[in-house]
Write a protein that holds these residues in place. Structure first.
Motif, PDB file in Angstrom:
ATOM      1  N   ARG A  62       6.148  -1.652  20.541  1.00  0.00           N
ATOM      2  CA  ARG A  62       6.388  -1.896  18.770  1.00  0.00           C
ATOM      3  C   ARG A  62       6.225  -0.227  18.055  1.00  0.00           C
ATOM      4  O   ARG A  62       6.349  -0.313  17.098  1.00  0.00           O
ATOM      5  CB  ARG A  62       5.940  -3.211  18.262  1.00  0.00           C
ATOM      6  CG  ARG A  62       6.833  -3.885  19.202  1.00  0.00           C
ATOM      7  CD  ARG A  62       5.403  -5.437  19.069  1.00  0.00           C
ATOM      8  NE  ARG A  62       5.876  -5.842  17.855  1.00  0.00           N
ATOM      9  CZ  ARG A  62       4.837  -6.897  16.559  1.00  0.00           C
ATOM     10  NH1 ARG A  62       4.398  -7.423  17.343  1.00  0.00           N
ATOM     11  NH2 ARG A  62       5.428  -6.648  15.692  1.00  0.00           N
ATOM     12  N   TYR A  63       4.949   0.468  18.503  1.00  0.00           N
ATOM     13  CA  TYR A  63       4.654   1.338  17.242  1.00  0.00           C
ATOM     14  C   TYR A  63       4.775   2.529  18.304  1.00  0.00           C
ATOM     15  O   TYR A  63       4.948   2.596  19.349  1.00  0.00           O
ATOM     16  CB  TYR A  63       2.928   1.049  17.339  1.00  0.00           C
ATOM     17  CG  TYR A  63       2.772  -0.547  16.577  1.00  0.00           C
ATOM     18  CD1 TYR A  63       3.068  -0.975  15.408  1.00  0.00           C
ATOM     19  CD2 TYR A  63       3.056  -2.137  17.618  1.00  0.00           C
ATOM     20  CE1 TYR A  63       2.950  -1.855  15.124  1.00  0.00           C
ATOM     21  CE2 TYR A  63       2.102  -3.388  17.113  1.00  0.00           C
ATOM     22  CZ  TYR A  63       2.418  -2.919  15.621  1.00  0.00           C
ATOM     23  OH  TYR A  63       2.688  -4.576  15.411  1.00  0.00           O
ATOM     24  N   ASP A 174      -1.555 -12.991   3.684  1.00  0.00           N
ATOM     25  CA  ASP A 174      -0.451 -12.355   2.201  1.00  0.00           C
ATOM     26  C   ASP A 174      -1.596 -13.005   1.642  1.00  0.00           C
ATOM     27  O   ASP A 174      -1.608 -14.017   1.208  1.00  0.00           O
ATOM     28  CB  ASP A 174       0.619 -12.066   2.116  1.00  0.00           C
ATOM     29  CG  ASP A 174       1.245 -10.957   3.321  1.00  0.00           C
ATOM     30  OD1 ASP A 174       0.351 -10.338   3.786  1.00  0.00           O
ATOM     31  OD2 ASP A 174       2.390 -11.328   3.471  1.00  0.00           O
ATOM     32  N   LYS A 194       0.392  -7.537   3.903  1.00  0.00           N
ATOM     33  CA  LYS A 194       0.535  -6.832   5.872  1.00  0.00           C
ATOM     34  C   LYS A 194       2.291  -6.103   5.443  1.00  0.00           C
ATOM     35  O   LYS A 194       2.966  -6.845   4.563  1.00  0.00           O
ATOM     36  CB  LYS A 194       0.633  -7.818   6.385  1.00  0.00           C
ATOM     37  CG  LYS A 194      -0.920  -8.443   6.870  1.00  0.00           C
ATOM     38  CD  LYS A 194      -0.877  -9.336   8.113  1.00  0.00           C
ATOM     39  CE  LYS A 194       0.200 -10.564   8.150  1.00  0.00           C
ATOM     40  NZ  LYS A 194      -0.574 -10.984   8.732  1.00  0.00           N
ATOM     41  N   GLN A 195       2.409  -5.373   6.002  1.00  0.00           N
ATOM     42  CA  GLN A 195       3.386  -4.618   6.301  1.00  0.00           C
ATOM     43  C   GLN A 195       4.122  -4.131   6.789  1.00  0.00           C
ATOM     44  O   GLN A 195       3.951  -3.201   8.011  1.00  0.00           O
ATOM     45  CB  GLN A 195       4.168  -3.361   4.940  1.00  0.00           C
ATOM     46  CG  GLN A 195       3.963  -4.535   3.521  1.00  0.00           C
ATOM     47  CD  GLN A 195       4.480  -3.589   2.803  1.00  0.00           C
ATOM     48  OE1 GLN A 195       5.253  -3.387   1.495  1.00  0.00           O
ATOM     49  NE2 GLN A 195       3.867  -1.982   1.943  1.00  0.00           N
ATOM     50  N   VAL A 197       4.244  -4.855  10.231  1.00  0.00           N
ATOM     51  CA  VAL A 197       5.987  -4.390  11.564  1.00  0.00           C
ATOM     52  C   VAL A 197       7.174  -3.344  10.666  1.00  0.00           C
ATOM     53  O   VAL A 197       7.818  -2.217  11.428  1.00  0.00           O
ATOM     54  CB  VAL A 197       6.350  -5.968  11.487  1.00  0.00           C
ATOM     55  CG1 VAL A 197       8.166  -5.732  12.350  1.00  0.00           C
ATOM     56  CG2 VAL A 197       5.699  -6.782  13.146  1.00  0.00           C
ATOM     57  N   LYS A 198       6.738  -3.772   9.310  1.00  0.00           N
ATOM     58  CA  LYS A 198       7.528  -3.424   8.778  1.00  0.00           C
ATOM     59  C   LYS A 198       7.977  -1.806   8.271  1.00  0.00           C
ATOM     60  O   LYS A 198       9.319  -1.301   8.965  1.00  0.00           O
ATOM     61  CB  LYS A 198       8.124  -3.860   7.206  1.00  0.00           C
ATOM     62  CG  LYS A 198       9.194  -3.219   6.056  1.00  0.00           C
ATOM     63  CD  LYS A 198       8.505  -3.726   4.905  1.00  0.00           C
ATOM     64  CE  LYS A 198       9.361  -2.756   3.799  1.00  0.00           C
ATOM     65  NZ  LYS A 198       8.961  -2.626   2.578  1.00  0.00           N
ATOM     66  N   ASN A 199       6.985  -1.413   8.491  1.00  0.00           N
ATOM     67  CA  ASN A 199       6.739   0.200   8.329  1.00  0.00           C
ATOM     68  C   ASN A 199       5.051   0.714   8.209  1.00  0.00           C
ATOM     69  O   ASN A 199       4.684   1.896   7.852  1.00  0.00           O
ATOM     70  CB  ASN A 199       6.787   0.377   6.797  1.00  0.00           C
ATOM     71  CG  ASN A 199       6.020  -0.140   5.439  1.00  0.00           C
ATOM     72  OD1 ASN A 199       5.228  -0.650   5.727  1.00  0.00           O
ATOM     73  ND2 ASN A 199       6.605   0.153   4.366  1.00  0.00           N
ATOM     74  N   GLN A 200       3.702  -0.399   8.685  1.00  0.00           N
ATOM     75  CA  GLN A 200       2.709  -0.087   9.632  1.00  0.00           C
ATOM     76  C   GLN A 200       2.204   0.065   8.276  1.00  0.00           C
ATOM     77  O   GLN A 200       1.361   0.881   8.230  1.00  0.00           O
ATOM     78  CB  GLN A 200       2.479   1.288  10.478  1.00  0.00           C
ATOM     79  CG  GLN A 200       3.354   0.706  11.465  1.00  0.00           C
ATOM     80  CD  GLN A 200       3.038   1.419  13.155  1.00  0.00           C
ATOM     81  OE1 GLN A 200       2.598   2.468  12.970  1.00  0.00           O
ATOM     82  NE2 GLN A 200       4.909   1.805  13.366  1.00  0.00           N
ATOM     83  N   THR A 201       2.072  -0.296   7.562  1.00  0.00           N
ATOM     84  CA  THR A 201       1.678  -0.501   6.358  1.00  0.00           C
ATOM     85  C   THR A 201       0.769  -1.631   5.614  1.00  0.00           C
ATOM     86  O   THR A 201       1.155  -2.387   5.552  1.00  0.00           O
ATOM     87  CB  THR A 201       2.027   0.665   4.678  1.00  0.00           C
ATOM     88  OG1 THR A 201       2.650  -0.344   4.779  1.00  0.00           O
ATOM     89  CG2 THR A 201       2.554   1.879   4.824  1.00  0.00           C
ATOM     90  N   GLU A 215       1.469   1.109  -1.548  1.00  0.00           N
ATOM     91  CA  GLU A 215       0.996   1.087   0.173  1.00  0.00           C
ATOM     92  C   GLU A 215       0.669   2.492   1.138  1.00  0.00           C
ATOM     93  O   GLU A 215       0.113   3.420   0.308  1.00  0.00           O
ATOM     94  CB  GLU A 215       2.422   1.282   0.533  1.00  0.00           C
ATOM     95  CG  GLU A 215       3.440   0.464   0.185  1.00  0.00           C
ATOM     96  CD  GLU A 215       4.970   0.742   0.485  1.00  0.00           C
ATOM     97  OE1 GLU A 215       4.822   1.932   1.340  1.00  0.00           O
ATOM     98  OE2 GLU A 215       5.758  -0.028   0.817  1.00  0.00           O
TER      99      GLU A 215
END
Length: 236
Positions: A62-63, A174, A194-195, A197-201, A215
């Protein structure tokens, strides 16, 4: 899905040829070349790659591991199972009192630069001031950080925020106020969203609306602590 890129990246970091790696995994070189070109492997082969590189299957798929910090990559090469969610980033260094109970170490402003470089050093952690709060549950590990600035009013500048260690960052709800320890940007106290999954931030928000949210990449975060309480005492 980053599996193909990740196995090629990790193989090259270990300076392994396709022939070397395929022999060690018990597969053919042609098969490995196919996986590195995005052919989907069966689950049993995924397990082989995860075990060989000491990376969780979830992270392997996933990453994008090429975006990890050099610190995290070096941990992988030293045999630690690195998970970019923070679940297995490292073991927490603590100190205990004469009864064997965990101390609450205090990280004053003057020690925070040292903390970001020496958080895993038992001697450094042991040198920090310590105190205890009997009313806190004993099933968590706590640390107290002195706050700089007024971005988290009504908690004033110079206050001590006592927080509990978060091992699995995916479990952060969150809107949770947290101490975030970063590699290059010091220690910050913010409300976290949390972000992953979206953009690892993480989106870091101040309670003082004069400060804009921003971010921050998880690859540059080494610890997250959940806010529990605060006070305004001073130490020498």
């Amino acid at each position: 899905m980053f599996f193909a890129k990740n196995i090629k990246f990790l193989r090259q970091r270990r300076k392994k040829s396709q022939a070397d790696l395929s022999e060690q995994l018990g597969i053919t070189r042609t098969t490995l070349a196919g996986y590195e070109k995005s052919v989907q492997p069966p689950f049993r082969v995924l397990i082989k790659f995860a075990e060989y590189f000491a990376v969780s299957i979830d992270a392997l798929i996933r990453y994008n591991l090429q975006e990890l910090s050099e610190f995290q990559l070096s941990q992988i090469e030293d045999g630690f199972d690195i998970d970019v969610t923070g679940k297995k980033l490292r073991l927490l260094t603590i100190s205990v009192d004469r009864k064997g109970e965990e101390n609450i170490e205090m990280v004053p402003l003057k020690a925070q630069a040292g903390y970001t470089n020496s958080y895993g050093d038992l001697e450094f952690i042991g040198s920090l001031p310590k105190f205890s709060l009997p009313f806190l549950p004993k099933d968590k590990t706590y640390r107290s950080f002195q706050i700089k600035g007024d971005s988290m009013l009504p908690i004033p500048e110079g206050a001590w925020v006592t927080a509990s260690f978060i091992q699995n960052w995916e479990l952060i709800k969150d809107g949770t106020p947290c101490i975030v320890v970063t590699q290059d940007d010091g220690i910050v106290f913010k409300v976290v969203y949390k972000q992953l999954v979206k953009n690892q931030t993480l989106l870091l928000v101040s309670s003082n609306r004069n400060y804009k949210p921003y971010e921050f990449p998880i690859k540059n975060i080494v610890e997250i602590w959940k806010f529990e309480t605060y006070n305004g005492f001073e130490i020498a």
